[in-house]
Design a protein around this motif. Sequence first.
Motif, PDB file in Angstrom:
ATOM      1  N   GLY A 195       0.813  -1.206   0.000  1.00  0.00           N
ATOM      2  CA  GLY A 195       0.000   0.000   0.000  1.00  0.00           C
ATOM      3  C   GLY A 195       0.851   1.262   0.000  1.00  0.00           C
ATOM      4  N   LEU A 196       1.946   1.256   0.775  1.00  0.00           N
ATOM      5  CA  LEU A 196       2.837   2.419   0.803  1.00  0.00           C
ATOM      6  C   LEU A 196       3.482   2.654  -0.555  1.00  0.00           C
ATOM      7  CD1 LEU A 196       4.599   1.853   4.256  1.00  0.00           C
ATOM      8  CD2 LEU A 196       2.833   3.546   3.709  1.00  0.00           C
ATOM      9  N   LEU A 197       3.887   1.571  -1.210  1.00  0.00           N
ATOM     10  CA  LEU A 197       4.483   1.709  -2.537  1.00  0.00           C
ATOM     11  C   LEU A 197       3.458   2.217  -3.551  1.00  0.00           C
ATOM     12  CD1 LEU A 197       6.641  -1.546  -2.603  1.00  0.00           C
ATOM     13  CD2 LEU A 197       7.487   0.805  -2.418  1.00  0.00           C
ATOM     14  N   ALA A 198       2.226   1.722  -3.448  1.00  0.00           N
ATOM     15  CA  ALA A 198       1.171   2.200  -4.350  1.00  0.00           C
ATOM     16  C   ALA A 198       0.865   3.670  -4.093  1.00  0.00           C
ATOM     17  CB  ALA A 198      -0.084   1.348  -4.180  1.00  0.00           C
ATOM     18  N   TRP A 199       0.879   4.080  -2.818  1.00  0.00           N
ATOM     19  CA  TRP A 199       0.610   5.478  -2.469  1.00  0.00           C
ATOM     20  C   TRP A 199       1.659   6.404  -3.075  1.00  0.00           C
ATOM     21  CZ3 TRP A 199       3.301   9.298   0.005  1.00  0.00           C
ATOM     22  CH2 TRP A 199       2.579  10.422   0.403  1.00  0.00           C
ATOM     23  N   ALA A 200       2.909   5.932  -3.165  1.00  0.00           N
ATOM     24  CA  ALA A 200       3.980   6.772  -3.708  1.00  0.00           C
ATOM     25  C   ALA A 200       3.697   7.179  -5.147  1.00  0.00           C
ATOM     26  CB  ALA A 200       5.323   6.042  -3.620  1.00  0.00           C
ATOM     27  N   GLY A 201       3.019   6.335  -5.912  1.00  0.00           N
ATOM     28  CA  GLY A 201       2.516   6.739  -7.213  1.00  0.00           C
ATOM     29  C   GLY A 201       3.500   6.723  -8.362  1.00  0.00           C
ATOM     30  N   PHE A 202       4.635   6.054  -8.222  1.00  0.00           N
ATOM     31  CA  PHE A 202       5.605   6.010  -9.308  1.00  0.00           C
ATOM     32  C   PHE A 202       5.148   5.080 -10.427  1.00  0.00           C
ATOM     33  CE2 PHE A 202       8.162   7.371  -5.668  1.00  0.00           C
ATOM     34  CZ  PHE A 202       8.867   8.425  -6.210  1.00  0.00           C
ATOM     35  N   LYS A 203       5.810   5.204 -11.561  1.00  0.00           N
ATOM     36  CA  LYS A 203       5.496   4.374 -12.726  1.00  0.00           C
ATOM     37  C   LYS A 203       5.731   2.909 -12.410  1.00  0.00           C
ATOM     38  CE  LYS A 203       6.718   3.829 -17.631  1.00  0.00           C
ATOM     39  NZ  LYS A 203       7.625   4.297 -18.714  1.00  0.00           N
ATOM     40  N   THR A 204       4.745   2.062 -12.719  1.00  0.00           N
ATOM     41  CA  THR A 204       4.836   0.641 -12.412  1.00  0.00           C
ATOM     42  C   THR A 204       4.617  -0.208 -13.657  1.00  0.00           C
ATOM     43  OG1 THR A 204       2.492   0.384 -11.875  1.00  0.00           O
ATOM     44  CG2 THR A 204       3.963   1.060 -10.079  1.00  0.00           C
ATOM     45  N   ARG A 205       5.030  -1.448 -13.551  1.00  0.00           N
ATOM     46  CA  ARG A 205       4.826  -2.428 -14.604  1.00  0.00           C
ATOM     47  C   ARG A 205       4.725  -3.799 -13.947  1.00  0.00           C
ATOM     48  NH1 ARG A 205       6.876  -2.201 -19.672  1.00  0.00           N
ATOM     49  NH2 ARG A 205       6.235  -0.028 -19.500  1.00  0.00           N
ATOM     50  N   THR A 206       3.958  -4.697 -14.528  1.00  0.00           N
ATOM     51  CA  THR A 206       3.907  -6.070 -14.045  1.00  0.00           C
ATOM     52  C   THR A 206       4.403  -6.996 -15.144  1.00  0.00           C
ATOM     53  OG1 THR A 206       1.615  -6.383 -14.778  1.00  0.00           O
ATOM     54  CG2 THR A 206       1.957  -5.613 -12.512  1.00  0.00           C
ATOM     55  N   VAL A 207       5.143  -8.018 -14.737  1.00  0.00           N
ATOM     56  CA  VAL A 207       5.633  -9.027 -15.673  1.00  0.00           C
ATOM     57  C   VAL A 207       5.248 -10.398 -15.125  1.00  0.00           C
ATOM     58  CG1 VAL A 207       7.535  -7.610 -16.518  1.00  0.00           C
ATOM     59  CG2 VAL A 207       7.903  -9.113 -14.569  1.00  0.00           C
ATOM     60  N   PRO A 208       4.834 -11.329 -15.972  1.00  0.00           N
ATOM     61  CA  PRO A 208       4.454 -12.656 -15.485  1.00  0.00           C
ATOM     62  C   PRO A 208       5.679 -13.467 -15.068  1.00  0.00           C
ATOM     63  CG  PRO A 208       4.323 -12.579 -17.871  1.00  0.00           C
ATOM     64  CD  PRO A 208       4.642 -11.185 -17.432  1.00  0.00           C
ATOM     65  N   VAL A 209       5.588 -14.102 -13.903  1.00  0.00           N
ATOM     66  CA  VAL A 209       6.659 -14.956 -13.402  1.00  0.00           C
ATOM     67  C   VAL A 209       6.026 -16.226 -12.843  1.00  0.00           C
ATOM     68  CG1 VAL A 209       8.517 -15.220 -11.712  1.00  0.00           C
ATOM     69  CG2 VAL A 209       8.177 -13.015 -12.852  1.00  0.00           C
ATOM     70  N   ASP A 210       6.530 -17.367 -13.246  1.00  0.00           N
ATOM     71  CA  ASP A 210       6.041 -18.649 -12.732  1.00  0.00           C
ATOM     72  C   ASP A 210       6.519 -18.848 -11.305  1.00  0.00           C
ATOM     73  OD1 ASP A 210       4.637 -19.599 -15.017  1.00  0.00           O
ATOM     74  OD2 ASP A 210       6.555 -20.049 -15.981  1.00  0.00           O
ATOM     75  N   MET A 211       5.575 -18.852 -10.368  1.00  0.00           N
ATOM     76  CA  MET A 211       5.915 -19.061  -8.967  1.00  0.00           C
ATOM     77  C   MET A 211       6.045 -20.549  -8.672  1.00  0.00           C
ATOM     78  SD  MET A 211       6.186 -16.007  -7.915  1.00  0.00           S
ATOM     79  CE  MET A 211       5.691 -14.342  -8.393  1.00  0.00           C
ATOM     80  N   GLU A 212       6.648 -20.856  -7.548  1.00  0.00           N
ATOM     81  CA  GLU A 212       6.908 -22.242  -7.183  1.00  0.00           C
ATOM     82  C   GLU A 212       6.402 -22.521  -5.777  1.00  0.00           C
ATOM     83  OE1 GLU A 212      11.048 -23.005  -7.667  1.00  0.00           O
ATOM     84  OE2 GLU A 212      11.101 -22.317  -9.753  1.00  0.00           O
ATOM     85  N   ALA A 213       6.285 -23.792  -5.452  1.00  0.00           N
ATOM     86  CA  ALA A 213       5.869 -24.192  -4.113  1.00  0.00           C
ATOM     87  C   ALA A 213       7.032 -24.038  -3.143  1.00  0.00           C
ATOM     88  CB  ALA A 213       5.384 -25.639  -4.119  1.00  0.00           C
TER      89      ALA A 213
END
Length: 348
Positions: A195-213
Amino acid sequence: MTILPVDFKGRTVAGPVLSVVLPMRNESRGLDRLFARLVPVLQGIGLPFEIVAIDDGSTDDTLARLKALREQVPGLKVVSLSRNFGKEIGVTAGLARTSGRAVILMDSDLQHPPEGIPQLLKPWQEEGVAIVYARRVGLDRGGFTRKILTRWFYRLFDMMSEVKIDRETGDFMLIDRKVVDAFLAMPERNRFNRGLLAWAGFKTRTVPVDMEARESGASQFGILKLMRLAMNAITSFGTLPLRIWTYIGGVVSLMALAYGAYIFVRTLIFGADVPGYPSLIVGLMLSAGVQLIGLGIIGEYIGHVFSEVKRRPLYLVQETAGFEDSPADDAPPVAAAPPSVPGPGPGR
């Protein structure tokens, strides 16, 4: 203390380009596997790096193993907190000890695969994106109850908070140095880092990453801890829960007045009769329940205020290893005006 606007112009940073922050508690059994995968990935990237491991009050030999591994793992630095302060604060302690121009946050249990780090680096290097989140792919998020509670948390958070967060991302991310500076300038004790990072409001991007157990150990986040974190998150980023109870109180009051007027008119027309005790008891219990829930919500906000005004350190450091010039072993001060690092992307 007066908190001034944060300025991000003109600082250069000497030292590693990339920092990796690893918060951990009781992860001794998985450390060899973790570094056996992480170090080759970092070396393959070809950038100077450091690894900052945060021992958040482990009760096993995690700290001893980390200090022993420093002879084998290049760039490994260790911060041991005096007790378990929780993951959100552990991450803050790690960020305060980094010096890289970009910082990778990841879990230590290998659910966040080190092989995904190059994918996070690419938008930062090529486009100057300040925060790059890993979108979770192929991750089993637990049982039915946990999935339902998680879904409702994100719905409530989006509805009640002033910021929005991506429900498909987690704590595996890359953060630019200027975002780290901004994050450390936020003095909250009840922290919800995403939430704090989202509040800062900087440019963001998401990339898909295969998570593991998880390869070893057990999750430190049970249902109760997650519910506590959810309550902190919702009450830290908006006052809508308080306003809701104002509306509920108004509606209940209007209903009571309407029912009182109905009884008055009915008595004038038909005379008095024996009151309905069951309906009276139900009404009293409903009213008392509404009041107690409202008091509980108010209590959450008062508790936040209470913890903030005490001004205790956010965390205490027990010992460090690998830092030539370690900062003071306590919580980071509120940064009045930390400058930034020029990023590698266009226009920086």
